[in-house]
Design an enzyme around this catalytic site. Structure first.
Site, short mmCIF file in Angstrom:
data_model
loop_
_atom_site.label_atom_id
_atom_site.label_comp_id
_atom_site.label_asym_id
_atom_site.label_seq_id
_atom_site.Cartn_x
_atom_site.Cartn_y
_atom_site.Cartn_z
N TYR A 20 0.84 -1.21 0.00
CA TYR A 20 0.00 0.00 0.00
C TYR A 20 0.88 1.25 0.00
O TYR A 20 0.64 2.20 -0.77
CB TYR A 20 -0.93 -0.03 1.22
CG TYR A 20 -1.87 1.14 1.33
CD1 TYR A 20 -2.98 1.24 0.50
CD2 TYR A 20 -1.66 2.15 2.27
CE1 TYR A 20 -3.86 2.32 0.60
CE2 TYR A 20 -2.53 3.23 2.38
CZ TYR A 20 -3.63 3.31 1.54
OH TYR A 20 -4.49 4.37 1.64
N LYS B 74 1.06 4.44 -2.81
CA LYS B 74 0.77 5.84 -2.48
C LYS B 74 2.01 6.72 -2.70
O LYS B 74 1.89 7.87 -3.15
CB LYS B 74 0.23 5.95 -1.06
CG LYS B 74 -1.15 5.28 -0.87
CD LYS B 74 -2.23 5.91 -1.76
CE LYS B 74 -3.62 5.37 -1.49
NZ LYS B 74 -4.66 6.02 -2.28
N1 NAD Z 1 -9.95 6.00 4.94
C1 NAD Z 1 -8.69 6.24 5.26
O1 NAD Z 1 -8.26 6.11 6.42
C2 NAD Z 1 -7.73 6.70 4.19
C3 NAD Z 1 -6.52 7.27 4.59
C4 NAD Z 1 -5.62 7.68 3.61
C5 NAD Z 1 -5.94 7.54 2.27
N2 NAD Z 1 -7.13 6.98 1.92
C6 NAD Z 1 -7.44 6.85 0.50
O2 NAD Z 1 -8.64 7.51 0.23
C7 NAD Z 1 -9.33 6.85 -0.83
C8 NAD Z 1 -10.75 6.50 -0.41
O3 NAD Z 1 -10.70 5.75 0.80
P1 NAD Z 1 -12.03 5.29 1.56
O4 NAD Z 1 -11.62 4.94 2.94
O5 NAD Z 1 -13.12 6.26 1.31
O6 NAD Z 1 -12.29 3.91 0.79
P2 NAD Z 1 -13.63 3.09 0.55
O7 NAD Z 1 -13.21 1.66 0.50
O8 NAD Z 1 -14.70 3.48 1.52
O9 NAD Z 1 -14.05 3.59 -0.91
C9 NAD Z 1 -13.21 3.31 -2.01
C10 NAD Z 1 -13.92 3.72 -3.28
O10 NAD Z 1 -13.09 3.32 -4.39
C11 NAD Z 1 -13.91 2.64 -5.34
N3 NAD Z 1 -13.13 1.69 -6.13
C12 NAD Z 1 -12.38 0.65 -5.68
N4 NAD Z 1 -11.89 -0.04 -6.72
C13 NAD Z 1 -12.32 0.60 -7.85
C14 NAD Z 1 -12.15 0.36 -9.23
N5 NAD Z 1 -11.43 -0.68 -9.67
N6 NAD Z 1 -12.71 1.21 -10.11
C15 NAD Z 1 -13.46 2.25 -9.69
N7 NAD Z 1 -13.67 2.53 -8.38
C16 NAD Z 1 -13.11 1.70 -7.47
C17 NAD Z 1 -14.98 1.94 -4.48
O11 NAD Z 1 -16.11 1.58 -5.25
C18 NAD Z 1 -15.27 3.02 -3.45
O12 NAD Z 1 -16.20 3.96 -3.96
C19 NAD Z 1 -8.47 5.65 -1.20
O13 NAD Z 1 -7.62 5.96 -2.28
C20 NAD Z 1 -7.66 5.41 0.06
O14 NAD Z 1 -6.43 4.75 -0.20
C21 NAD Z 1 -8.04 6.56 2.85
#
Ligand code: NAD
Length: 251
Positions: free
Chosen positions: A156, A160
């Site tokens: 991961y 990133k």
């Molecule tokens: N939640 C956290 O703590 C956190 C922290 C840092 C970064 N992030 C990043 O933020 C972003 C969103 O995180 P989240 O927690 O809301 O995740 P989540 O799992 O709740 O949502 C992820 C979204 O990505 C979509 N997705 C996944 N694979 C896909 C594909 N192949 N094609 C199109 N859409 C796709 C899913 O349908 C969903 O809408 C991610 O990139 C994650 O790495 C999250």
């Protein structure tokens, strides 16, 4: 120049907008005045509801970011319908933890195909139109995992950190064309993707112990940073990685 955070008249594409941070981003950009194309993976009707509110609107747009051809077709069709895309937020992403000694090629590909390769080819598809239009704001949803090591997160973290590298290079390539490319690097944000971990009291406390401001992030924290970077007012900022981490990475 329009006022800070004003996105009136802008067309924005947010990937992964069916839930979590992406859903919050779509709402925030629409509330700031943009027409938002909310990227969903499957049938639009099932994953996201269209919203018409005042001058702003949210329209589902279906493509899987792992499918390069489908991505390009969806982006080209959206530009044909809406005239342009001014703002792209690469939010679609997967989080997985692995023991690095046990990572398989399939584990590696699963994360890279969405988090890095997917983000690149969405950016390429949209970037072609932005460069031609001589305007664009691109924001990658990176992570604090791009800046520090995290246990069981080698793959991961690599995806990133790769986004940060992409953003820096595309920032250089496209600066002459009025297109900025930046990253937002959140700490743990409470979403459907992280609730299972963050609802465990011991884990939650271990996260809080690393965040000097003393709280877990909310999608709105990320949306505030993205709305600014998506606006015309951020035009002198490009290639930057903005932590939204309550101080995790300054320790
Ligand atoms: N939640 C956290 O703590 C956190 C922290 C840092 C970064 N992030 C990043 O933020 C972003 C969103 O995180 P989240 O927690 O809301 O995740 P989540 O799992 O709740 O949502 C992820 C979204 O990505 C979509 N997705 C996944 N694979 C896909 C594909 N192949 N094609 C199109 N859409 C796709 C899913 O349908 C969903 O809408 C991610 O990139 C994650 O790495 C999250």
């Amino acid at each position: 120049m329009s006022s800070i955070g004003d996105l009136s008249g802008r067309i924005a594409l947010v990937t992964g907008a069916s839930r979590g941070i992406g859903q919050s981003l779509a709402t925030a950009l629409a509330d700031a005045g943009a027409t938002v194309l909310a990227g969903v993976r499957g049938e639009p009707g099932r994953e996201a509801q269209a919203r018409e509110a005042g001058p702003a609107a949210i329209h589902p747009i279906a493509f899987d970011v792992r499918d390069v051809d489908a991505t390009r077709r969806a982006v080209d069709a959206a530009v044909a319908e809406h005239g342009r895309i001014d703002i792209l937020v690469n939010n679609a992403g997967l989080g997985r933890e692995h023991d690095p000694l046990e990572v398989t090629e399939a584990d590696w590909d699963e994360l890279h195909d969405v988090n890095l390769k997917g983000a690149f080819f969405v950016t390429q598809a949209v970037g072609r139109h932005m460069v031609a239009a001589r305007y664009g704001r691109i924001v990658m949803i990176s992570s604090q995992a791009s800046l520090v090591g995290l246990p069981r997160s080698a793959v991961y973290c690599a995806t990133k950190a790769g986004l940060n590298g992409l953003a820096r290079t595309l920032a250089l390539e496209w600066a002459p064309f009025g297109v900025t490319v930046n990253c937002v690097a959140p700490t743990w944000i409470y979403t459907p993707g992280t609730a299972g971990r963050l609802d465990l009291p011991d884990f939650r406390q271990s996260v809080l112990d690393r965040i000097p401001v003393g709280r877990i992030g909310q999608p709105a924290d990320v949306a505030a940073a993205v709305t600014f970077l998506a606006s015309e007012a951020s035009g002198l900022i490009t290639g930057a990685v903005l932590p939204v981490d309550g101080g995790w990475t300054v320790q």
